[in-house]
Design an enzyme around this catalytic site. Sequence first.
Site, PDB file in Angstrom:
ATOM      1  N   TRP A  44     -20.453  10.665  30.293  1.00 11.78           N
ATOM      2  CA  TRP A  44     -19.146  10.270  30.075  1.00 11.78           C
ATOM      3  C   TRP A  44     -19.250   8.717  29.521  1.00 11.78           C
ATOM      4  O   TRP A  44     -20.030   8.241  30.017  1.00 11.78           O
ATOM      5  CB  TRP A  44     -18.624  10.422  31.554  1.00 11.78           C
ATOM      6  CG  TRP A  44     -17.569   9.542  31.841  1.00 11.78           C
ATOM      7  CD1 TRP A  44     -17.485   8.078  32.397  1.00 11.78           C
ATOM      8  CD2 TRP A  44     -16.049   9.732  31.674  1.00 11.78           C
ATOM      9  NE1 TRP A  44     -16.126   7.710  32.467  1.00 11.78           N
ATOM     10  CE2 TRP A  44     -15.224   8.763  32.008  1.00 11.78           C
ATOM     11  CE3 TRP A  44     -15.487  11.100  31.558  1.00 11.78           C
ATOM     12  CZ2 TRP A  44     -13.725   8.782  32.087  1.00 11.78           C
ATOM     13  CZ3 TRP A  44     -14.272  11.045  31.347  1.00 11.78           C
ATOM     14  CH2 TRP A  44     -13.244  10.085  31.667  1.00 11.78           C
ATOM     15  N   ASP A  47     -13.957   3.092  30.209  1.00 11.37           N
ATOM     16  CA  ASP A  47     -13.909   1.650  29.792  1.00 11.37           C
ATOM     17  C   ASP A  47     -14.987   0.944  29.243  1.00 11.37           C
ATOM     18  O   ASP A  47     -16.020   0.674  29.656  1.00 11.37           O
ATOM     19  CB  ASP A  47     -13.251   0.907  30.958  1.00 11.37           C
ATOM     20  CG  ASP A  47     -12.282   1.417  31.446  1.00 11.37           C
ATOM     21  OD1 ASP A  47     -11.543   2.577  30.994  1.00 11.37           O
ATOM     22  OD2 ASP A  47     -11.727   1.176  32.692  1.00 11.37           O
ATOM     23  N   PHE A  92     -17.206   0.269  39.178  1.00 14.20           N
ATOM     24  CA  PHE A  92     -16.088   0.490  38.280  1.00 14.20           C
ATOM     25  C   PHE A  92     -16.154  -0.562  37.136  1.00 14.20           C
ATOM     26  O   PHE A  92     -17.369  -1.303  37.017  1.00 14.20           O
ATOM     27  CB  PHE A  92     -14.893   0.217  39.073  1.00 14.20           C
ATOM     28  CG  PHE A  92     -14.444   1.224  39.799  1.00 14.20           C
ATOM     29  CD1 PHE A  92     -15.282   2.534  40.375  1.00 14.20           C
ATOM     30  CD2 PHE A  92     -13.090   1.376  40.615  1.00 14.20           C
ATOM     31  CE1 PHE A  92     -14.922   3.629  40.965  1.00 14.20           C
ATOM     32  CE2 PHE A  92     -12.961   2.518  41.400  1.00 14.20           C
ATOM     33  CZ  PHE A  92     -13.722   3.612  41.459  1.00 14.20           C
ATOM     34  N   GLU A 208      -4.373  -2.722  34.853  1.00 10.49           N
ATOM     35  CA  GLU A 208      -5.753  -2.616  35.058  1.00 10.49           C
ATOM     36  C   GLU A 208      -6.374  -3.416  33.739  1.00 10.49           C
ATOM     37  O   GLU A 208      -5.948  -3.729  33.034  1.00 10.49           O
ATOM     38  CB  GLU A 208      -6.283  -1.305  35.073  1.00 10.49           C
ATOM     39  CG  GLU A 208      -5.719  -0.233  36.045  1.00 10.49           C
ATOM     40  CD  GLU A 208      -6.357   1.060  36.122  1.00 10.49           C
ATOM     41  OE1 GLU A 208      -6.919   1.773  37.184  1.00 10.49           O
ATOM     42  OE2 GLU A 208      -6.525   1.678  34.681  1.00 10.49           O
TER      43      GLU A 208
END
Length: 489
Positions: A44, A47, A92, A208
Amino acid sequence: MIKKILCIVGCLLGATLQIAAQTIDSLYKEKYRPLYHFSPKEGWIGDPCGFIHYQNKYQMFWWGKVESQDLVHYQEITPFVMTGENIDMSYFTGSVAIDKHNTAGFGKDVYVAAYTIFEKETKKQMQGISFSHDGKTFQYYENNPVLDIGSTEFRDPTIFYYKPTKRWIMVVAKALEKKVKIYSSPDLKHWEWESDFGPYGDQEKSWECPDLFQLSVDGDWNDKKWVMVVSVNWAKEQYFIGDFDGKEFRLIDNHPQEPLYVDKGMDYYASRTFRDYDFTLTTTTTMGWVATWDYAQLVPSTYGKGFWSIPRNLQLKSYPEGLRLIQIPVPQLEMLRYNEVTCNRELAVGVNKVDFFTPSENSYELDLDFDVEKSNVFGVNLCVGNGRKVTISYDTDSYNLVIDRTNCTDARIPKFSRVEHAKVVPINGKLRLHLYVDKSSVELFANDGKDVFTFLTYPGVSQTGIELFALKPGTNFSFKGWMLKSVWF
């Protein structure tokens, strides 16, 4: 005997290299794998998480790491850079800085990553840091989190050094409140709240991945403005133009109330600009994630999921309606061109196959100019074959540009069948469409980058046709096309 042993060793080595070469060859020739966009070897990618220019290299993180000398060719360094974390947390989105003067106490010129710590049990989102001496392995800071406001919707920090106040700045999203919170710190460990920006513009669902950076106005670095980019609604990005004093971001006078979108297509999100720690760059460059959360985890690629856009240089330019963000593909991409084709003629009425430029695969660049002074509806079909295509059409009367990919992919992707449109005003009686077509995507730069559309396509391997169409006669066009080489082999 020695000769025999050397022969055996040589054969074994040759076989190993051949297997490795075959593996690389097959890996980067997968059906939907982009040929000149960066995608990881496997797994994967989401961002962009920290883009820096340092030690004469572009260094990019998604908590894996890739490097580039030219923003065209890529060397994947590692699929994961973080170490030392608590098993009850996840990393994150965030960013990376170089602590040139050892403000944090980890050492001079140390890499510091700032990111959101997601606490699995409580679902809290807090900001933490890790540090690295080599840029490849980051050690978790033992006194994390460095910023915790007790929220489950507080994420995606971007950090940078603000020289006038000699303090670090962090912009971080308070997602469901549609706010960007601004903090400052002397040492990257202790953060003081300065102000909030927002809500403003698009306030539908969430904010975001904020970024805040400076651009020149009309190429004059004596006239500069700050730009804040915020990803919205898990699907798009909007931008704001203003001034920043180390504490507050304030919009310029007459800033429009309606949203200014970075990209008006279907699949561009979470972009980051490169921070220059060599202090040698003369451009501000960005890349984004080519995806939308509705189907990002469901696309049919086999190597993994996700890739990043081509790199774009950013500018602010004055128009009658005010300042607007301009995005220009980096000129280094021109090194991939070969087999140039040019054509100038009138668009024929109906749908007509482009027989003077016939790519064997979807890896090419088009630069199209259309005269729009006569009323017409015209456009181009891409990825044509087996009864499928993606259509880009333009109405000269309404200035409406429409992208229709409702019948484009040969795969089953939920929520993928979509139409997008936007008003694109011609410049000096012409509409310019500059297109980058890769195996599973299209990036369209209209009118020299004032209006940009990025969208996924996932066509079948035989869908390589191109068509031009017009409803009425009288529209002249010029066509330039280049095949683009793969950056992988």
